[in-house]
Design a protein around this motif. Structure first.
Motif, mmCIF file in Angstrom:
data_model
loop_
_atom_site.group_PDB
_atom_site.id
_atom_site.type_symbol
_atom_site.label_atom_id
_atom_site.label_comp_id
_atom_site.label_asym_id
_atom_site.label_seq_id
_atom_site.Cartn_x
_atom_site.Cartn_y
_atom_site.Cartn_z
ATOM 1 N N GLY A 55 1.272 -1.041 -0.005
ATOM 2 C CA GLY A 55 -0.351 -0.389 -0.567
ATOM 3 C C GLY A 55 1.262 0.957 0.252
ATOM 4 N N THR A 78 -6.479 2.026 -5.774
ATOM 5 C CA THR A 78 -5.168 2.066 -4.794
ATOM 6 C C THR A 78 -5.506 0.999 -3.981
ATOM 7 N N HIS A 79 -6.122 1.078 -2.997
ATOM 8 C CA HIS A 79 -6.270 -0.076 -1.927
ATOM 9 C C HIS A 79 -6.882 -1.333 -1.955
#
Lengths: 238, 618, 258
Positions: free
Chosen positions: C54, C68-69
């Motif tokens: 991350g 993104t996550h």
């Protein structure tokens, strides 16, 4: 004048699982000389050194050190023949202090040689002398690199396989590393060095071997390699 | 209320400290051995037991010769040294050959040593418990806030920190110690520096065994040496090493302190079961810190190179199935009541082992506590009969449901772990249930268990019950087989073969593994329920380590790589047992040696070996 | 047309900055190579796009969707396929079953309990194997294949998810020199015909300069150059820092003109 060949490897093949990494390399090392193994990242330099130490599965048609066959020897027996190994990632024992790390490498020198002692090594690497009781996990990358080399020297080897000594460390320490290698050479210790840092390798080596994709592309004096711009750019970049 | 009395609290705290000391001394050896060799040595408890027996036999002779503290403590030390030498023998003969083996084999091989030692101890020291002499000079109790407290316990309290100090000195101040610590961190690098690992490992085993022997020898004035000591201490020592972080000596010390106090005061909170508190601690610690208090995040074990692989479907499978059904149905025509009873048990254990195959062979999840689900099924059925007066028809599904529920709970915890930690955690879960069954006497009947669990009238008698068992087992096995071949089984295998790849193709690994625990638990629970009704009773041993190991042995005997291996293994183990047990009192010795031989010589099991031969010829 | 947009990715490990404000894009059908010396942050950047790490800051968008996550599983569903430096396949299964498994997952059937796995999506799997030239080996156990062939099977598995973006971590590592170009030619033709964007790291400069449409060069966690292979080849900073050049001999001991 340079005496009998110290390390003699012919037709070395190495594998990671079923992936072949080395495709029949040959190389040799004479007492007291510094040989640079150069090539791009991933060319097989690290694997070559590991294969010589018996740390990856490998075969060779001929592999001797000081006339003793290396094939099928366990790693510790290879080390005891007088072949030291300083791995790429240094592999300091981070829970151990500087002095304890040196202790793990200690082996008695052959008669007639002045053995490496912690005191002598602290003169070679003054930084280490100032942090004898410090644990490996509190040292910088450069300090760990020095410690790794010093630890191997404690075994009083005839030759050292040195994997990427200049990688990821500050320029000043690279300079000290070069001096240390010259000092080893002066003591008669041969060095087989894997290196990506051209300038560093050129400054300290007598000979160079260029590896490309697991195969040997060139062996010769450093001067020859320096002169051959086409070869250098063809195999090393550009 | 008694708990408020300060003198009581003081005495409880002190006895907590003394048991912490004893536990630490033993567990310290286990954790050092693990740190260097990466083997979880089940036989560590056996070494502890040998230490106690040796001391209890040796010290009275020494005291006859010269009575006094010197003779006593010299005897303790001598016993520990003898055990140290035994540890060296075990290393050279066995451990050295299995350092590279998958952790399942390592655990089983060292458990083989446990079985061998159990019989040898009886042969050498006799079947009776041996109460050792009390320590000269430490026989009078001391006064603590008005309560009498044994002075030997005070000596024990001191012994823990003394051993910690000496081990600390050994590890810090000697070359051997420095190398042990270095090897704990990086074995390959130590070899690259020219250190002979074999010698280092042998030395480590000597140290570990010495400490186990010392731990055992120090017990003799408080408890008599007995044949149950080995498994009792090993379970606790496992907890200490896992909670402390495997390989960490200070971690073991801290964990032993916590556990000693928990046991001493847990009795106030959980009067029926102090063990439950201890294992709950382990569950909580591992849930928060998967590598223990001082452990390092690293992959331990995880060598799942063994397991079921895809095979081309055999032609004529319907015929094989028909033949099997016919053979099972026709068996009562040729068998007498005794043979039918044996066959019923074999079928039950075949189902039990087969349910474990789903976890180990398919999922690569080395569960060392599969007895938990077998026992839950058995107890679930028995409790339903005893407390609710239900019939067999209701009790069996209730047992199955209880086992599935237990598997769901335990599974939710353990699917976060891998390798050796998963094995330890499942073992701990089974031990919690064992402790509950053993200590919650009002409900479970404690050691005596529950009797009067009989099948309904239509199913009673050898032939009907055999047929019922055969039918249910066959259906359950076919269902499991179907699951193994279905996408769900393939997804489990995918996660076993390569977690990274399984994730990258979008598989929810933990979810699948959790469901696998539930399915395997339900099947084992059915087997447990059937077993309860076949015997008419249940007792805590159904939840014990030996039952878990039985399942593993059947699996290993048959072969982990094959689908029908566990079925063959169950038959073979039972046949061996029925054939050998009446002939010799040394049944466990024989079984233990067989397990060791299997690990060393036939790691692919009976079916696997036969199949390899067959394919090599073809 | 932009497929992958990476903006301002930043990651540090206990004080050491492994990636500093890394931004780049990949278009459909484009092959983008990330190169740089060991420790330059290639794997860090790669793993942040792949979901194994991350980022501390920054964004990864696919087709405008923020991933993104997202977990690796969610990325798979979002159209990200990947291959690994050491090929990751299911060695206990046949080549076809490997691909079938990926198809089963794509169609969300991995909890199916009845119809055997080997009977599902067989034709689709053989099709995909044919695309990578492995149709004949469909029923071979994966453990019996040569390493170069395992890499092809791995590519077929990645394609089974119908990816929009293919992440390849050192795709030719461990392969014999002659197999390397063939694998990358194959990847390029599939990427072009199906409009798949390919992001790869690579040590072999022949592979990089022969197959990448664009190259970005990382040094100490930062992008020091980005452009076509020719531009990168000529870039003096890149030559000094990475590719090796006689002019780079002297300055490495001092602070150099950075």
């Amino acid at each position: 004048m340079r005496g009998d060949v110290l390390l003699d490897i012919r037709n070395l093949r190495a594998f990671y699982g079923r992936a072949q990494v080395l495709f029949g390399l040959s190389l040799h090392l004479y007492p007291g000389e510094v040989v640079a193994l150069v090539g791009r990242n991933g060319a097989g330099k690290t694997t070559t050194l590991k294969a010589i130490m018996g740390l990856v599965s490998a075969t060779a048609t001929h592999a001797t050190f000081k006339g003793h066959s290396l094939s099928k020897l366990p790693t510790y027996r290879i080390a005891r023949l007088g072949l030291g190994y300083v791995p790429e990632d240094r592999r300091i024992f981070t829970d151990l202090t500087v002095e304890e790390n040196l202790e793990t490498g200690r082996r008695t020198a052959e008669a007639g040689r002045s053995p490496w002692t912690p005191e002598r090594l602290f003169r070679l690497f003054p930084n280490l002398g100032e942090m004898r009781g410090r644990r490996g996990n509190q040292m910088s990358g450069g300090e760990q690199q020095m410690l790794s080399i010093a630890r191997t020297l404690m075994g009083n080897p005839d030759a050292i396989l040195l994997d990427e000594p200049s990688e990821g460390i500050a320029p000043v320490i690279v300079q000290m590393m070069a001096e240390a290698i010259r000092a080893m050479k002066a003591e008669g210790v041969a060095v087989l060095l894997s290196e990506q840092n051209w300038a560093f390798a050129a400054g300290i080596s007598d000979r160079a071997c260029v590896i490309e994709r697991g195969e040997m592309r060139f062996q010769g004096s450093m001067a020859e390699l320096m002169a051959d711009k086409a070869l250098r750019e063809g195999t090393l970049g550009g | 209320m008694i708990a408020l009395d300060p003198s009581f609290l003081a005495v409880q705290a002190l006895s907590g400290l003394s048991s912490a000391s004893s536990l630490f001394i033993t567990a310290c050896g286990l954790t050092i051995v693990f740190g260097v060799t990466r083997i979880v040595n089940f036989a560590h408890g056996s070494l502890y037991m040998i230490g106690a027996y040796t001391a209890a036999t040796l010290i009275p002779r020494l005291l006859e010769f010269s009575f006094g503290p010197t003779a006593f403590w010299a005897g303790i030390l001598a016993s520990a040294l003898i055990v140290g030498v035994i540890g060296v023998i075990i290393e050279v003969v066995l451990l050295r050959r299995i350092y590279g083996a998958p952790e399942l084999f390592q655990l089983l091989a060292t458990f083989g040593v446990v079985l061998v030692v159990q019989d040898l101890v009886v042969q050498v020291f006799g079947p009776e418990d041996i109460l050792g002499p009390r320590a000269p000079g430490l026989r009078a109790p001391v006064d603590i806030l008005g309560r009498r407290f044994p002075s030997y316990e005070l000596a024990l309290i001191a012994a823990g920190p003394i051993v910690l100090g000496l081990v600390w000195l050994l590890l810090r101040r000697t070359r051997f110690g420095v190398l042990v610590r270095a090897a704990t961190q990086d074995r390959d690098m130590v070899a690259s520096l020219g250190v002979n690992q074999a010698l280092l490992f042998t030395g480590t085993l000597f140290l570990g065994a010495f400490l186990a022997g010392l731990g055992g020898a120090l017990q003799i004035p408080r408890v008599s040496a007995n044949t149950g000591m080995d498994l009792a201490i090993i379970a606790e020592a496992f907890v200490v090493t896992v909670v402390g972080g495997m390989g960490s000596v200070p971690g073991a010390f801290l964990a032993a302190l916590i556990i000693g106090q928990l046991q001493a005061f847990g009795i106030l909170i959980f009067p029926k079961s102090t063990l439950v508190v201890v294992f709950l601690l382990m569950a909580v610690v591992l849930a928060i810190r998967p590598y223990g208090l001082f452990g390092r995040a690293e992959v331990i074990g995880g060598t799942h190179a063994v397991g079921i692989a895809s095979r081309k479907p055999q032609p004529g499978r319907p015929f094989i199935l028909l033949f099997t059904v016919a053979a099972l149905a026709g068996f009562p025509l040729i068998a007498d009541a005794y043979l039918l009873k044996v066959a019923t048990e074999i079928l039950i254990f075949a189902l039990f082992a087969f349910s474990l195959q789903l976890l180990i062979g398919v999922g690569g999840l080395v569960s060392f506590g599969h007895a938990a689900f077998f026992g839950l099924g058995a107890y679930g059925a028995a409790l339903a009969v005893k407390w609710f007066g239900t019939s067999m028809e209701t009790a069996l599904p209730l047992g199955l449901a209880l086992a599935a529920l237990g598997a769901g709970l335990i599974g939710a915890f353990v699917v976060r772990l891998s390798g050796i930690y998963l094995a330890m955690m499942t073992l701990a879960a089974a031990q919690i249930l064992y402790a509950v069954a053993f200590q919650w006497v009002d409900v479970t009947g404690g050691d005596n268990g529950i009797v009067g669990v009989w099948p309904s009238r239509w199913a009673s008698g050898p032939v009907p019950y055999y047929l019922l068992t055969a039918a249910l087992t066959l259906v359950a096995v076919l269902l499991l087989k179907r699951i193994i071949d279905a996408p769900f089984g393939y997804a489990l295998r995918a996660a076993r073969d390569s977690e990274a790849r399984a994730e990258a193709i979008g598989l929810a690994i933990r979810r699948h593994r959790w469901l696998a625990f539930i399915a395997a638990g339900a099947a084992a629970g059915l087997a447990g329920g059937l077993y309860a009704f076949s015997r008419g009773s249940v007792d805590p041993s159904l939840l014990g380590i030996s039952t878990s190991v039985d399942a593993l042995t059947m699996l290993l005997l048959g072969g982990i790589q094959t689908v029908i291996g566990p079925l063959v293994g169950a038959g073979a183990l039972h046949a061996l047992r029925d054939w050998i047990m009446p002939l010799t009192p040394l049944w466990r010795l024989f079984l233990g040696l067989s397990i060791i031989a299997m690990v060393l010589l036939f790691p692919r099991g009976l079916v696997g070996t036969v199949r390899d031969r067959w394919e090599a010829r073809a | 047309m932009t497929l992958l947009t990476v903006t301002g990715l930043h990651k540090s490990f206990g004080g050491v900055v492994a990636a500093r404000d890394v931004s780049f894009t990949v278009a459909r059908g484009e092959m983008l190579a990330i190169i740089g010396p060991n420790g330059a942050g290639k794997s860090t950047v790669f793993n942040m796009v792949g979901g194994q790490l991350g980022p501390d800051r920054g964004q990864v968008l696919i087709d405008g969707q923020d991933i993104t996550h997202a977990s690796p599983q969610a990325r798979f569903r979002g159209g990200v396929g990947r291959t690994f430096q050491v090929a990751q396949t299911f060695l206990s299964m046949s080549a076809a079953e490997n691909v079938q498994m990926a198809l089963i997952s794509r169609f969300r059937q991995s909890r199916g309990l009845w119809t055997p796995a080997r009977e599902r999506h067989r034709a689709g799997a053989v099709d995909l194997l044919a695309q990578v030239g492995m149709a004949e080996a469909a029923d071979m156990p994966c453990s019996a294949l040569a390493y170069g062939d395992v890499k092809r099977v791995e590519l077929a598995i990645a394609l089974a998810g119908q990816p929009k973006l293919l992440l390849m971590d050192e795709p030719t590592a461990g392969m014999a020199p002659q197999e390397r170009a063939a694998l990358m030619d194959l990847t390029a033709s599939i990427a072009a015909s199906q409009g798949i964007g390919v992001l790869f790291t690579e040590h072999d400069m022949d592979v990089v300069f022969g197959h990448a449409a664009r190259v970005i060069v990382l040094l100490r966690g930062q992008i020091i150059a980005a452009g076509t292979p020719d531009e990168i080849r000529q870039d003096p900073q890149v030559r000094r820092a990475y590719l090796g050049d006689s002019h780079a001999l002297e300055p490495s001991q001092g602070t150099g003109p950075a």
